[in-house]
Write a protein that holds these residues in place. Structure first.
Motif, mmCIF file in Angstrom:
data_model
loop_
_atom_site.group_PDB
_atom_site.id
_atom_site.type_symbol
_atom_site.label_atom_id
_atom_site.label_comp_id
_atom_site.label_asym_id
_atom_site.label_seq_id
_atom_site.Cartn_x
_atom_site.Cartn_y
_atom_site.Cartn_z
ATOM 1 N N ASN A 1 -5.498 2.685 1.383
ATOM 2 C CA ASN A 1 -6.300 3.367 0.366
ATOM 3 C C ASN A 1 -5.551 4.485 -0.353
ATOM 4 O O ASN A 1 -6.036 5.014 -1.342
ATOM 5 C CB ASN A 1 -7.591 3.899 0.993
ATOM 6 C CG ASN A 1 -8.671 2.837 1.035
ATOM 7 O OD1 ASN A 1 -9.136 2.387 -0.004
ATOM 8 N ND2 ASN A 1 -9.037 2.399 2.218
ATOM 9 N N LYS A 2 -4.361 4.834 0.120
ATOM 10 C CA LYS A 2 -3.549 5.835 -0.580
ATOM 11 C C LYS A 2 -2.918 5.254 -1.834
ATOM 12 O O LYS A 2 -2.413 5.984 -2.674
ATOM 13 C CB LYS A 2 -2.427 6.342 0.340
ATOM 14 C CG LYS A 2 -2.916 7.150 1.516
ATOM 15 C CD LYS A 2 -1.725 7.534 2.395
ATOM 16 C CE LYS A 2 -2.202 8.209 3.667
ATOM 17 N NZ LYS A 2 -1.075 8.410 4.610
ATOM 18 N N PHE A 3 -2.927 3.922 -1.943
ATOM 19 C CA PHE A 3 -2.203 3.266 -3.031
ATOM 20 C C PHE A 3 -3.163 2.626 -4.014
ATOM 21 O O PHE A 3 -4.264 2.227 -3.658
ATOM 22 C CB PHE A 3 -1.253 2.211 -2.457
ATOM 23 C CG PHE A 3 -0.217 2.817 -1.554
ATOM 24 C CD1 PHE A 3 0.896 3.444 -2.088
ATOM 25 C CD2 PHE A 3 -0.379 2.799 -0.184
ATOM 26 C CE1 PHE A 3 1.845 4.032 -1.264
ATOM 27 C CE2 PHE A 3 0.558 3.387 0.648
ATOM 28 C CZ PHE A 3 1.670 4.003 0.099
ATOM 29 N N ARG A 4 -2.707 2.542 -5.277
ATOM 30 C CA ARG A 4 -3.523 1.883 -6.301
ATOM 31 C C ARG A 4 -3.359 0.374 -6.231
ATOM 32 O O ARG A 4 -4.216 -0.373 -6.700
ATOM 33 C CB ARG A 4 -3.127 2.404 -7.681
ATOM 34 C CG ARG A 4 -3.595 3.850 -7.866
ATOM 35 C CD ARG A 4 -3.160 4.547 -9.151
ATOM 36 N NE ARG A 4 -2.909 3.703 -10.291
ATOM 37 C CZ ARG A 4 -1.815 3.835 -11.049
ATOM 38 N NH1 ARG A 4 -0.894 4.701 -10.746
ATOM 39 N NH2 ARG A 4 -1.676 3.069 -12.096
ATOM 40 N N SER A 5 -2.251 -0.073 -5.667
ATOM 41 C CA SER A 5 -1.984 -1.511 -5.583
ATOM 42 C C SER A 5 -3.057 -2.216 -4.758
ATOM 43 O O SER A 5 -3.650 -1.623 -3.861
ATOM 44 C CB SER A 5 -0.636 -1.752 -4.915
ATOM 45 O OG SER A 5 0.412 -1.265 -5.714
ATOM 46 N N GLU B 1 6.200 1.236 -2.711
ATOM 47 C CA GLU B 1 5.838 2.277 -1.745
ATOM 48 C C GLU B 1 4.774 1.766 -0.789
ATOM 49 O O GLU B 1 4.805 2.057 0.403
ATOM 50 C CB GLU B 1 5.325 3.527 -2.473
ATOM 51 C CG GLU B 1 6.366 4.195 -3.351
ATOM 52 C CD GLU B 1 6.332 3.712 -4.794
ATOM 53 O OE1 GLU B 1 5.858 2.572 -5.044
ATOM 54 O OE2 GLU B 1 6.782 4.457 -5.672
ATOM 55 N N ALA B 2 3.833 1.011 -1.317
ATOM 56 C CA ALA B 2 2.745 0.496 -0.483
ATOM 57 C C ALA B 2 3.299 -0.454 0.581
ATOM 58 O O ALA B 2 2.896 -0.397 1.743
ATOM 59 C CB ALA B 2 1.709 -0.216 -1.354
ATOM 60 N N LYS B 3 4.221 -1.331 0.199
ATOM 61 C CA LYS B 3 4.799 -2.280 1.152
ATOM 62 C C LYS B 3 5.492 -1.540 2.288
ATOM 63 O O LYS B 3 5.343 -1.901 3.459
ATOM 64 C CB LYS B 3 5.834 -3.175 0.463
ATOM 65 C CG LYS B 3 5.236 -4.243 -0.398
ATOM 66 C CD LYS B 3 6.361 -5.079 -0.975
ATOM 67 C CE LYS B 3 5.939 -5.668 -2.307
ATOM 68 N NZ LYS B 3 7.031 -6.381 -2.939
#
Length: 82
Positions: free
Chosen positions: A17-21, A61-63
């Protein structure tokens, strides 16, 4: 087969949930939104083999973050797909 505990599920979801992806776990022919705690509960407790699909503006970054949080909790991801 290691089962995810509640702390792992909450941390995985919070990290996603920290990421927009969009971050989606795939196993068999099912797709689970990693941002959904409920979806993770049903998935991580029943299977131990999944692919992670990440699409979006902060996908790199999400990965990296998702790989780290899965590894921290000794959960296996087959691969992280674009």
């Amino acid at each position: 087969m290691p089962n995810a505990n509640n702390a792992a599920i909450v941390e995985i979801s919070q990290t996603a949930n920290k990421f927009r992806s969009s971050i989606v776990l795939q196993y068999d022919n099912k797709y689970i939104d990693v941002k959904s705690i409920l979806g993770l509960f049903t998935t991580l407790l029943t299977t131990s083999s999944y692919d992670l699909h990440v699409h979006g503006p902060d996908a790199d970054e999400a990965k990296k973050a998702m790989a780290e949080v899965f590894a921290k909790h000794n959960l296996q991801i087959n691969s992280i797909q674009d």
